[in-house]
Structure formats: structure tokens, C-alpha cells
Write a protein that holds these residues in place. Sequence first.
Motif, PDB file in Angstrom:
ATOM      1  N   ALA A  57      32.524  40.509  34.564  1.00  0.00           N
ATOM      2  CA  ALA A  57      33.497  39.469  34.931  1.00  0.00           C
ATOM      3  C   ALA A  57      33.972  39.634  36.376  1.00  0.00           C
ATOM      4  CB  ALA A  57      34.692  39.498  33.974  1.00  0.00           C
ATOM      5  N   LYS A  58      34.162  40.884  36.803  1.00  0.00           N
ATOM      6  CA  LYS A  58      34.686  41.140  38.149  1.00  0.00           C
ATOM      7  C   LYS A  58      33.608  41.168  39.225  1.00  0.00           C
ATOM      8  CE  LYS A  58      37.456  44.326  39.323  1.00  0.00           C
ATOM      9  NZ  LYS A  58      38.776  44.429  39.902  1.00  0.00           N
ATOM     10  N   GLY A  59      32.345  41.343  38.799  1.00  0.00           N
ATOM     11  CA  GLY A  59      31.283  41.586  39.775  1.00  0.00           C
ATOM     12  C   GLY A  59      31.481  42.952  40.411  1.00  0.00           C
ATOM     13  N   ARG A  60      31.895  43.923  39.603  1.00  0.00           N
ATOM     14  CA  ARG A  60      32.240  45.264  40.118  1.00  0.00           C
ATOM     15  C   ARG A  60      31.020  46.175  40.107  1.00  0.00           C
ATOM     16  NH1 ARG A  60      37.441  48.104  39.963  1.00  0.00           N
ATOM     17  NH2 ARG A  60      37.258  50.329  39.585  1.00  0.00           N
ATOM     18  N   PRO A  61      30.785  46.910  41.210  1.00  0.00           N
ATOM     19  CA  PRO A  61      29.659  47.857  41.224  1.00  0.00           C
ATOM     20  C   PRO A  61      29.832  48.900  40.119  1.00  0.00           C
ATOM     21  CG  PRO A  61      30.668  47.663  43.413  1.00  0.00           C
ATOM     22  CD  PRO A  61      31.551  46.930  42.467  1.00  0.00           C
ATOM     23  N   PRO A 144      40.712  47.795  35.260  1.00  0.00           N
ATOM     24  CA  PRO A 144      40.830  47.733  36.713  1.00  0.00           C
ATOM     25  C   PRO A 144      41.785  46.597  37.051  1.00  0.00           C
ATOM     26  CG  PRO A 144      38.914  46.504  36.022  1.00  0.00           C
ATOM     27  CD  PRO A 144      39.573  47.011  34.766  1.00  0.00           C
ATOM     28  N   SER A 145      42.081  46.410  38.326  1.00  0.00           N
ATOM     29  CA  SER A 145      42.877  45.251  38.708  1.00  0.00           C
ATOM     30  C   SER A 145      42.099  43.979  38.355  1.00  0.00           C
ATOM     31  CB  SER A 145      43.184  45.308  40.206  1.00  0.00           C
ATOM     32  OG  SER A 145      41.997  45.548  40.950  1.00  0.00           O
ATOM     33  N   ALA A 146      42.833  42.935  37.944  1.00  0.00           N
ATOM     34  CA  ALA A 146      42.198  41.744  37.368  1.00  0.00           C
ATOM     35  C   ALA A 146      41.821  40.710  38.423  1.00  0.00           C
ATOM     36  CB  ALA A 146      43.119  41.133  36.312  1.00  0.00           C
ATOM     37  N   ASN A 147      41.075  41.143  39.432  1.00  0.00           N
ATOM     38  CA  ASN A 147      40.599  40.248  40.493  1.00  0.00           C
ATOM     39  C   ASN A 147      39.078  40.331  40.562  1.00  0.00           C
ATOM     40  OD1 ASN A 147      41.690  43.019  41.518  1.00  0.00           O
ATOM     41  ND2 ASN A 147      39.980  42.531  42.882  1.00  0.00           N
ATOM     42  N   ILE A 148      38.471  39.355  41.227  1.00  0.00           N
ATOM     43  CA  ILE A 148      37.053  39.474  41.558  1.00  0.00           C
ATOM     44  C   ILE A 148      36.917  40.645  42.535  1.00  0.00           C
ATOM     45  CG2 ILE A 148      35.189  38.324  42.873  1.00  0.00           C
ATOM     46  CD1 ILE A 148      35.503  37.019  40.198  1.00  0.00           C
ATOM     47  N   PRO A 152      41.991  40.461  46.917  1.00  0.00           N
ATOM     48  CA  PRO A 152      43.275  41.155  46.753  1.00  0.00           C
ATOM     49  C   PRO A 152      43.652  41.276  45.277  1.00  0.00           C
ATOM     50  CG  PRO A 152      43.438  39.381  48.393  1.00  0.00           C
ATOM     51  CD  PRO A 152      42.115  39.216  47.715  1.00  0.00           C
ATOM     52  N   SER A 153      44.273  42.377  44.912  1.00  0.00           N
ATOM     53  CA  SER A 153      44.709  42.561  43.526  1.00  0.00           C
ATOM     54  C   SER A 153      45.728  41.494  43.153  1.00  0.00           C
ATOM     55  CB  SER A 153      45.342  43.939  43.347  1.00  0.00           C
ATOM     56  OG  SER A 153      44.374  44.940  43.495  1.00  0.00           O
ATOM     57  N   PRO A 154      45.717  41.050  41.892  1.00  0.00           N
ATOM     58  CA  PRO A 154      46.632  39.990  41.467  1.00  0.00           C
ATOM     59  C   PRO A 154      48.016  40.534  41.115  1.00  0.00           C
ATOM     60  CG  PRO A 154      45.096  40.533  39.700  1.00  0.00           C
ATOM     61  CD  PRO A 154      44.786  41.447  40.837  1.00  0.00           C
TER      62      PRO A 154
HETATM   63 MG    MG Z   1      41.094  47.081  42.163  1.00  0.00          MG
END
Ligand code: MG
Length: 340
Positions: A57-61, A144-148, A152-154
Motif C-alpha cells: 500500500a505504501k510502496g515501501r522498500p 509505519p507512518s500512514a503515508n505513501i 510527509p508523514s500524516p
Molecule cells: Mg515513515
Amino acid sequence: MQTRILKVSSKNPSLSQIRKAARIIKSGGLVAFPTETVYGLGANALDSKSVRKIFEAKGRPSDNPLIIHISDIAELGILAENIPSTAFDLIEKFWPGPLTLVLKKSKIVPKIVTGGLDSVAVRMPKNKVALELIRLCGTPIAAPSANIAGRPSPTRAEHVSEDLNGKISMILDGGPTKIGIESTVIDLSSKTPMLLRPGGITIEQLQKILGKISIHPIVFGKKTKTIIRSPGMKYRHYSPKAKIILIEGSKPKIRKKISELSKYYKSQGLRVGILGANIGSDLTKSQASQQKIAASLFKSFREFDAKKIDIILAQGTSNKGLGLGIMNRLGKAAYKKIRV
Ligand code: MG
Ligand code: TXA
């Protein structure tokens, strides 16, 4: 996927609303929820399949590990091993609160959560919605923080929705978060405690309890050959779409530089935003406290984007107290730094 947004008071939360969110997490889905720092994107921490959805969902590595959130100290013993006594000193003083401890992981923690590391990051958030959610799930929550990734973190439910609408099952809207920057991350898994990320609990507060703390060079944005103990730190973060120019030095000189640069970029036909202690307005006016700066930092980034600002001129602050966390975020988001 339709994302449901449920309002729930962070002061006096309705359990029936939180129960709906808990049901989603228990059945393998994702829920964004408020903490005292920023909004988190939660999944059952002990289930690899659920946790994988967070990365998607985040596109997180996948080498950037997640923090596990707990509501009861008993859960710590399940997630971590060889916990040093200093951890309990910190817990007594700062939990629930914006402090994440990195400890040796136990076997129960899935690899996907720790990005393959043999350590695990754990914290107990200070927000009633978050604590009730974890309790009702009956399982620790990886979040994690709920941002892409890279954004910036939400600090508000609307920010989560901007980034993740349609990608997650639910957002619990508990209003704006109090602190505004993420938790402090401290590594206790080797001999000398090491600060990996400055945040809501200051290094001065930690030093009172731990004595000597080393600071990972990357906290100051320095390139380093030492082993990257916190892989997340190497990624550019928190960035608005506008280019941030961070100006450090004495206040009068910063003010002069900002006004020069502002005139210059405007003459080039660019839209300029100013991020100062008194954000977006006259820097000579009242200096907002660091707490206020932290609380509105990420929101300002997003507002500048909404206004299609091209260049943000950001005033540096001191590295003391919460300032270290603020300067770390500004430094990571910056396209260029100038010292005057
Ligand atoms: Mg974060
Ligand atoms: O305030 C916060 O900490 C928020 C709220 C939602 O709790 N969460 C948050 O998560 O900021 P995230 O994923 O955006 O940042 C987690 C940071 C990353 O820098 C990551 O590299 C580090 O924690 N981290 C996680 N596990 C680690 C580990 N085992 N060793 C070292 N660093 C770790």
C-alpha cells in the motif's frame, strides 16, 4: 477497495467504532489509526501476509523495517530477547509515549517486519484509540507512518486519505496528532545505546537516564560508511513536491537571506513559500515554540503542495530539545542547505 473513514474521539473513544477496526486487522486487513506522533498504518504484526500489504500500500522498500506497537508491557517479552535493564528504566519513564526501542528480536517476529534484521523496534503509543485498537485486536500491530513512501508523514486523517484512499480498508479519524513528528528511535541491542532517529522524546531526556548515548551520523544527514543500523534512514523522506532550501545560521542573517532569495525566485516567476518559526508569515513576529513547529511541520509541507509552491525557504532552528528532530526532518526533506 473502498476506504471507510470512522470518526472516533482520541480523548474518549467509542469502543464500538474501534471494534470494527479491530475486526479488519484480525482478518488480515489494514487500518490507519492516530497515535500521539503521526498516523500509523496498522496490520497484525505476527502475520507475514498482513504485513506484506503494508509494504504494497505504501510502496515501501522491503528492507525498511517496521515498528511494532503494543498496549501492554507483557507483549514486549514475546517480541524481544535479552532485554537490557536500561530498557525498563526508559519504559518506566517514557511509555506510553513517543519512544521506540530497538532490541534483539525473538523468533516469533516475522522477517518481513524487521526487513531481515535480527533486531526489532517496539513502542507503546500514547493515544487511547491506538491503545484500545491494539488491545481489542489481541495482537501487536506493525505500523509505519500512514503515508505513501517518501511523502510527509500524516498528522491528520485527511493526509492519510490523500495518500492511501482506495488502498486500505479503514481510517480511524481521531483528529490532529499532538506531537507531529515521529517517535525517537534508540538502539539498545548493542553495548552503547545509539540514537537512530531523533523524535518526540529528546536526547537530553534520554541522557538523564542512560548517560552516554552515541548518535548515528546520519541523524545529522552525514554520509557514513558505518553499518546502517536503521535502513529506513537512508531513504529521502518527508518531502513535499516543492524544493526545500534550508537556511541555517544566526536569525538576522537567515532573515536577510530568506528575503533576498524570495525576491530572486519570485523574479524568476516561481511560487515561493516561507517556513519559519512563525510559519508562512513575518519571521520577525513572535517565535512559535518548537512544539508548535513540530506539530505543524508536515501539515505545512502538504499545504505548500496544495498551493503549488515551487520553492520553500525554510528557517533552521537550534538542535536542542525537539529542535534536533525538527532539523533532522528538514534536513532530509531539503534539496539544498545554505549556512549564513
Ligand atoms: Mg515513515
Ligand atoms: O512515531 C512513530 O514512530 C510512527 C507511529 C506510527 O508510531 N511510526 C513511524 O514508523 O514513524 P516508520 O516506519 O515511518 O519509521 C520507522 C523507523 C524507520 O526509520 C526504520 O528504519 C526504523 O524505525 N526501524 C524499524 N525497525 C528497526 C530495527 N529493527 N532496527 C533499526 N531501525 C528500525
